[in-house]
Design a protein around this motif. Structure first.
Motif, PDB file in Angstrom:
ATOM      1  N   THR A   1       0.817  -1.218   0.000  1.00 44.41           N
ATOM      2  CA  THR A   1       0.000   0.000   0.000  1.00 44.41           C
ATOM      3  C   THR A   1       0.843   1.257   0.000  1.00 44.41           C
ATOM      4  O   THR A   1       0.328   2.352   0.163  1.00 44.41           O
ATOM      5  CB  THR A   1      -0.926   0.029   1.233  1.00 44.41           C
ATOM      6  N   ILE A   2       2.163   1.097  -0.203  1.00 41.48           N
ATOM      7  CA  ILE A   2       3.035   2.265  -0.111  1.00 41.48           C
ATOM      8  C   ILE A   2       2.645   3.300  -1.173  1.00 41.48           C
ATOM      9  O   ILE A   2       2.448   2.976  -2.333  1.00 41.48           O
ATOM     10  CB  ILE A   2       4.510   1.826  -0.231  1.00 41.48           C
ATOM     11  N   GLY A   3       2.454   4.520  -0.725  1.00 37.04           N
ATOM     12  CA  GLY A   3       2.141   5.599  -1.662  1.00 37.04           C
ATOM     13  C   GLY A   3       0.696   5.679  -2.114  1.00 37.04           C
ATOM     14  O   GLY A   3       0.339   6.537  -2.910  1.00 37.04           O
ATOM     15  N   LEU A   4      -0.158   4.775  -1.627  1.00 34.88           N
ATOM     16  CA  LEU A   4      -1.552   4.795  -2.085  1.00 34.88           C
ATOM     17  C   LEU A   4      -2.381   5.761  -1.240  1.00 34.88           C
ATOM     18  O   LEU A   4      -2.110   5.967  -0.059  1.00 34.88           O
ATOM     19  CB  LEU A   4      -2.170   3.397  -1.973  1.00 34.88           C
ATOM     20  N   ASP A   5      -3.434   6.318  -1.869  1.00 31.37           N
ATOM     21  CA  ASP A   5      -4.325   7.174  -1.095  1.00 31.37           C
ATOM     22  C   ASP A   5      -5.246   6.286  -0.246  1.00 31.37           C
ATOM     23  O   ASP A   5      -5.312   5.077  -0.419  1.00 31.37           O
ATOM     24  CB  ASP A   5      -5.124   8.088  -2.019  1.00 31.37           C
TER      25      ASP A   5
END
Lengths: 317, 270
Positions: A172-176
């Protein structure tokens, strides 16, 4: 069914050249763990704690320096090609899609690579497209996708061959927020319907809370905690913080049940209350507040994985 | 046959998609093709320019050298078409794409080789084929079953030898970080050496490209045997028939290097 992952004294050193001298860096010390079918395990630790190295040893990319490892009943290095049919890996940082092809074509190629029959390919593709909501960008070349869309496509790519074990490295890195939520819901559903075993590394507390029923915490290449998140929170304290903006200046809210007042700003217009999610819920705290004051806005701060990791590390040193 | 189709399906699927992708950009594909032809022609012109100054090079006249050039160039271009993509390994290593290959149920080397194909290299092969055709026509070739067999055998072995060079270079990349320049000296230097008569090479070149990387066997030695020319002192007349042995040696070297490279990458007891 058999154990999905079993390691015994698993370790890996790297020889690095440091100027002219060569020295040995221990990435993973001695790791002994078992993961049973259907478990969802969060593998957490600071950067450089040996998480990626472990994943590479579990999947046959790296040869262990010591110890043994069995994944899905296979020896990862010797049986790499058979293991590839049982394991799906999502790397948050690298892609297994073809950047210049539409998502649909990438999935088709992967179906061919994994020798899925036409019927299995159609059923599984339809299922993933539906659950991950890929429909709207199936025909878009991968290079034109947003990060959230691309991650969903990556997950579909890794899960297309219905692996028994799915390893997600920082998925989920960088996801909104919304994209994270969708992805987590998908993984929960996938696990429920197919009994898939999940192993994920993450820095996101939300991932751990909503996806994992077991946590493995590594420090300097050694396992320092193995158990539930609640248990970990109990040992180091994983309080959340409720931040409320109030309509009028209010005296410090020091006596709300099951909370601890952390501080106030602007004559008490903004106040911070810590609470233990095991003892109460945000809703209950809010209800208690609502009777006493008018809330204009609110936010909940979660301790991130780094914070918990830091506290565990601190307690060990 | 069904089994073979099933086994090769993953590779055919990937290659098919790469080919479609290249053809969909028509203009750039055509530009690529024509620039490849141009490069091939320039290299051929080099041979011709040399013969403006001399009438004979290492015991070969212009016609014979064109034949050497054509044979070596066609073999190299075909190997480049099929195996040239091994050159991208350093990029894959840096980007971590290689780890993705590990997660697929095919052998790594086959995945690497079939991960892309540059159709423009067909244009280079066309230049080589024309040079070979011209070379065979203008030389006084004593045509027989034997000589046809020699040409075919040399061409097939030459393709295999150059392909092995690409695999060898890829294997070496695991050790040499950013070492593409070093291996290119042998791969592309080897190609260049192969298009020249080996009789003009200095001793170090003979050792490196005559035997260690058997470039002399891809074109020069077969041509000397084919045309019945007096070769260099170190060469018995039958050596031109040994291209398949040279290809086997090159592949042994390539696969050993590749295997050692993969072990080095995985850091295991290699």
């Amino acid at each position: 069914m058999n154990t999905i992952v079993e390691t015994d004294g698993l370790g890996r050193d790297f020889k690095v050249r440091d100027g002219v001298r060569r020295r040995t860096v221990v990435a993973v010390e001695r790791l002994s763990l078992r993961i049973e079918p259907g478990e969802a395990v969060g593998y957490i630790g600071a950067n450089g704690a040996g998480k990626s190295t472990t994943i590479k040893m579990l999947t046959g990319i790296l040869v262990p320096t010591r110890g043994t490892v069995t994944t899905c009943g296979l020896r990862p290095v010797a049986d790499r090609r058979r293991l590839a049919r049982e394991v799906g890996v999502v790397f948050g940082q690298r892609t297994q899609l073809w950047w210049d092809l539409p998502v649909r074509d990438s999935l088709r190629l992967l179906a061919s690579i994994h020798s899925l029959g036409p019927a299995a390919e159609r059923t599984r593709t339809d299922e993933l497209v539906d659950r991950l909501e890929l429909g709207e960008f199936l025909g878009t070349p991968v290079r034109q996708l947003s990060l959230g869309q691309r991650m969903r496509a990556e997950v579909a790519a890794a899960l297309l061959h219905s692996p028994r074990l799915v390893i997600l490295d920082e998925p989920t890195i960088g996801l909104d927020v919304l994209s994270k939520q969708r992805l987590r819901e998908f993984l929960v559903a996938e696990r429920r319907t197919h009994g898939t075993t999940l192993l994920l590394t993450t820095h996101d507390m939300g991932d751990v809370e909503r996806l994992c029923d077991r946590i493995l915490l590594v420090d300097r290449g050694s396992l320092v905690y193995d158990g539930t998140l609640a248990g970990l929170s109990r040992t180091v304290g994983a309080e959340r913080v409720l931040v409320v903006d109030l309509a009028t200046p209010t005296p410090d809210l020091v006596d709300v049940p099951d909370t601890r007042h952390l501080g106030s700003e602007g004559d008490g217009l903004r106040q911070r209350l810590a609470f233990d999610p095991d003892a109460t819920t945000a809703a209950r705290v809010l209800a208690a507040l609502a009777g006493r004051t008018e809330i204009v806005d609110l936010a909940i701060e979660e301790p991130d994985v780094e914070e918990i990791v830091r506290r565990v590390y601190a307690s060990r040193r | 046959m069904g089994d073979l189709a099933g086994l090769t399906a993953p590779y055919r699927a990937v290659l098919g998609s790469r080919i479609r992708a290249q053809r969909s950009y028509r203009t750039s594909f055509l530009l690529d093709l024509s620039s490849s032809v141009l490069v091939g022609l320039v290299e051929l012109a080099e041979v011709w320019v040399v013969f403006h100054a001399v009438t004979e090079l290492g015991g070969l006249d212009l016609a014979a050298v064109v034949l050497v050039f054509g044979l070596a160039d066609l073999a190299f271009s075909l190997a480049d078409l099929a195996f040239g993509h091994c050159d991208t390994l350093p990029t894959y290593l840096r980007a971590g794409t290689l780890d993705v290959f590990y997660l697929r149920p095919q052998p790594l080397l086959l995945q690497l080789v079939t991960s892309d194909i540059s159709l423009r290299r067909l244009a280079r092969a066309a230049v080589g084929a024309v040079a070979l055709g011209v070379g065979l026509a203008v030389n006084d070739v004593p045509w027989s079953v034997g000589s046809v067999a020699l040409v075919v055998l040399s061409l097939v072995s030459g393709v295999a030898t150059f392909a092995a060079m690409f695999v060898w270079a890829a294997g070496a990349q695991f050790y040499l970080v950013d070492g593409a320049e070093a291996t290119n000296a042998f791969v592309y230097g080897g190609r260049y050496a192969a298009t020249q008569p080996a009789s003009v090479w200095g001793r170090p070149l003979v050792v490196v490209f005559g035997f260690f990387f058997p470039m002399a066997f891809t074109a020069y030695l077969p041509v000397v045997t084919l045309l019945g020319l007096p070769g260099p002192d170190w060469m018995p007349g039958w050596l031109g028939w040994c291209a398949p042995l040279a290809a086997l040696w090159a592949w042994a070297l390539a696969l050993l290097t590749w295997r050692a490279g993969v072990r080095h990458y995985q850091g295991g007891g290699g």
